[in-house]
Design a protein around this motif. Structure first.
Motif, mmCIF file in Angstrom:
data_model
loop_
_atom_site.group_PDB
_atom_site.id
_atom_site.type_symbol
_atom_site.label_atom_id
_atom_site.label_comp_id
_atom_site.label_asym_id
_atom_site.label_seq_id
_atom_site.Cartn_x
_atom_site.Cartn_y
_atom_site.Cartn_z
ATOM 1 N N GLU A 38 0.807 -1.298 0.011
ATOM 2 C CA GLU A 38 0.088 0.150 0.066
ATOM 3 C C GLU A 38 1.003 1.366 0.143
ATOM 4 O O GLU A 38 0.194 2.325 -0.084
ATOM 5 N N TYR A 39 2.121 1.218 0.314
ATOM 6 C CA TYR A 39 3.051 2.205 0.102
ATOM 7 C C TYR A 39 3.698 2.536 -1.071
ATOM 8 O O TYR A 39 4.321 3.476 -1.469
ATOM 9 N N GLN A 41 3.143 3.028 -4.390
ATOM 10 C CA GLN A 41 2.731 4.095 -5.258
ATOM 11 C C GLN A 41 3.017 5.379 -4.761
ATOM 12 O O GLN A 41 3.819 6.139 -5.554
#
Length: 72
Positions: A38-39, A41
């Motif tokens: 989830e980090y 991008q």
């Protein structure tokens, strides 16, 4: 060198600090790929913004590079 990128979230600022601390491009890649999915991008976007900010600060170009760019 000082970089100023406006409008980053708190998380993006922290990512920028960690990316800036990397010693090499290889370290940046390792850092980003080692982050939770989830980090990814946010980290890639911050890295691209940092790269653009550094390039924006270039004020001179060597004659060799000017010739190369002219050919392209």
């Amino acid at each position: 060198m000082e970089l100023r990128i406006e409008g980053l979230t708190d998380r993006q600022v922290k990512l920028a600090d960690m990316i800036w601390a990397c010693e090499s491009a290889e370290d940046v890649v390792k850092f980003i790929t080692g982050l939770p999915a989830e980090y990814h991008q946010d980290a890639r976007t911050v890295h691209e913004l940092m790269t653009a900010a550094v390039l924006d600060q270039i004020t001179t170009v060597s004659p060799e590079l000017e010739l190369t760019l002219a050919i392209l």
